[in-house]
Design an enzyme around this catalytic site. Structure first.
Site, mmCIF file in Angstrom:
data_model
loop_
_atom_site.group_PDB
_atom_site.id
_atom_site.type_symbol
_atom_site.label_atom_id
_atom_site.label_comp_id
_atom_site.label_asym_id
_atom_site.label_seq_id
_atom_site.Cartn_x
_atom_site.Cartn_y
_atom_site.Cartn_z
ATOM 1 C CE LYS A 53 -9.131 50.362 83.718
ATOM 2 N NZ LYS A 53 -8.421 50.654 82.447
ATOM 3 C CE1 TYR A 63 -10.909 55.593 81.513
ATOM 4 C CE2 TYR A 63 -12.539 53.839 81.452
ATOM 5 C CZ TYR A 63 -11.308 54.319 81.855
ATOM 6 O OH TYR A 63 -10.462 53.525 82.596
ATOM 7 C CG PHE A 103 -8.550 53.451 73.145
ATOM 8 C CD1 PHE A 103 -9.118 53.841 74.350
ATOM 9 C CD2 PHE A 103 -7.394 54.108 72.723
ATOM 10 C CE1 PHE A 103 -8.568 54.863 75.117
ATOM 11 C CE2 PHE A 103 -6.831 55.134 73.492
ATOM 12 C CZ PHE A 103 -7.430 55.506 74.695
ATOM 13 C CB THR A 163 -1.494 52.982 79.895
ATOM 14 O OG1 THR A 163 -1.531 54.223 80.592
ATOM 15 C CG2 THR A 163 -2.841 52.675 79.287
ATOM 16 N NE ARG A 201 -3.120 49.914 84.401
ATOM 17 C CZ ARG A 201 -3.321 51.194 84.120
ATOM 18 N NH1 ARG A 201 -2.302 52.017 83.940
ATOM 19 N NH2 ARG A 201 -4.552 51.664 84.026
ATOM 20 C CG ASN A 225 -5.286 48.819 81.838
ATOM 21 O OD1 ASN A 225 -6.419 48.854 82.287
ATOM 22 N ND2 ASN A 225 -4.692 49.876 81.324
ATOM 23 C CG HIS A 234 -9.414 54.492 86.406
ATOM 24 N ND1 HIS A 234 -9.071 55.201 85.278
ATOM 25 C CD2 HIS A 234 -9.771 55.415 87.339
ATOM 26 C CE1 HIS A 234 -9.248 56.492 85.518
ATOM 27 N NE2 HIS A 234 -9.669 56.649 86.766
ATOM 28 C CD GLU A 270 -10.956 59.742 87.025
ATOM 29 O OE1 GLU A 270 -10.318 59.139 87.908
ATOM 30 O OE2 GLU A 270 -10.551 59.858 85.851
HETATM 31 P P1 IDP Z 1 -4.497 55.077 82.261
HETATM 32 O O1 IDP Z 1 -5.597 54.116 82.641
HETATM 33 O O2 IDP Z 1 -3.129 54.516 82.535
HETATM 34 O O3 IDP Z 1 -4.683 56.456 82.879
HETATM 35 P P2 IDP Z 1 -5.367 56.275 79.749
HETATM 36 O O4 IDP Z 1 -4.442 56.762 78.683
HETATM 37 O O5 IDP Z 1 -6.083 57.295 80.563
HETATM 38 O O6 IDP Z 1 -4.549 55.266 80.672
HETATM 39 O O7 IDP Z 1 -6.428 55.333 79.032
HETATM 40 C C1 IDP Z 1 -7.594 54.897 79.713
HETATM 41 C C2 IDP Z 1 -7.786 53.428 79.460
HETATM 42 O O8 IDP Z 1 -8.045 53.239 78.080
HETATM 43 C C3 IDP Z 1 -6.560 52.555 79.732
HETATM 44 O O9 IDP Z 1 -6.399 52.198 81.091
HETATM 45 C C4 IDP Z 1 -6.862 51.342 78.873
HETATM 46 O O10 IDP Z 1 -7.842 50.505 79.478
HETATM 47 C C5 IDP Z 1 -7.475 51.998 77.642
HETATM 48 N N1 IDP Z 1 -6.462 52.299 76.610
HETATM 49 C C6 IDP Z 1 -5.530 53.266 76.634
HETATM 50 N N2 IDP Z 1 -4.767 53.270 75.520
HETATM 51 C C7 IDP Z 1 -5.264 52.264 74.758
HETATM 52 C C8 IDP Z 1 -4.914 51.735 73.464
HETATM 53 O O11 IDP Z 1 -3.990 52.207 72.796
HETATM 54 N N3 IDP Z 1 -5.663 50.675 73.022
HETATM 55 C C9 IDP Z 1 -6.700 50.133 73.737
HETATM 56 N N4 IDP Z 1 -7.065 50.604 74.945
HETATM 57 C C10 IDP Z 1 -6.350 51.647 75.452
HETATM 58 MG MG MG Z 2 -6.151 57.873 82.542
#
Ligand code: IDP
Ligand code: MG
Length: 137
Positions: free
Chosen positions: A9, A49, A57, A91, A102, A112, A115, A126
């Protein structure tokens, strides 16, 4: 053999972590079969996304993902979807296991570093979002 999409990212690229992330893939016997540098538009980030479009978010996430270049890669290997998710860590970096990307480098639940696709059907969508079959080795 399985394939998955990995993204370093914008925060990971800005912090100079491209080499570090790729080193971990190579050290874990994961093959890179496609790779490019992409600066997504806001619209492209929203499309990528779209599963999260109802989340609070979403706006912030898509602003962040379109804020700078990302490294987009297709990884190949046995159980590579799960393997990549393990290397990435949870995450929320605060919950990520020690030694994961991470846990080591993320500073924020949103920013983070990486992805990774979470299932075969999301991996297929994707990968197709960024690459054509002819681009993959
Ligand atoms: P992942 O990347 O571990 O699969 P997802 O739940 O698919 O996690 O969420 C996609 C992305 O959205 C996360 O990697 C992070 O950048 C962001 N994200 C997820 N949950 C939150 C949150 O609670 N607050 C802010 N950003 C979030
Ligand atoms: Mg995800």
């Amino acid at each position: 053999m399985e394939r998955t999409l990995s993204i370093i990212k914008p925060d990971g690229v800005k912090k100079g972590l491209i080499g570090e992330v790729i080193k971990r893939f190579e050290a874990n016997n994961i093959k890179i079969v496609g790779m490019k540098l992409v600066k997504m538009t806001k619209k492209e980030a929203k499309g990528f996304y779209s599963v999260h479009s109802k989340r609070p978010f979403f706006e912030s996430l898509t602003d962040f993902m379109s804020s700078g270049p990302c490294v987009v890669m297709v990884l190949e290997g046995e159980k590579v979807i799960e393997k990549n998710r393990k290397l990435m860590g949870a995450t929320n970096y605060k919950e990520a296991k020690e030694g994961t990307i991470r846990a080591d480098f993320a500073t924020d639940i949103e920013k983070n570093v990486v992805h990774g696709s979470d299932a075969p059907h999301t991996a297929a969508f994707e990968i197709g979002y960024f690459f054509q079959g002819i681009d993959l080795l």
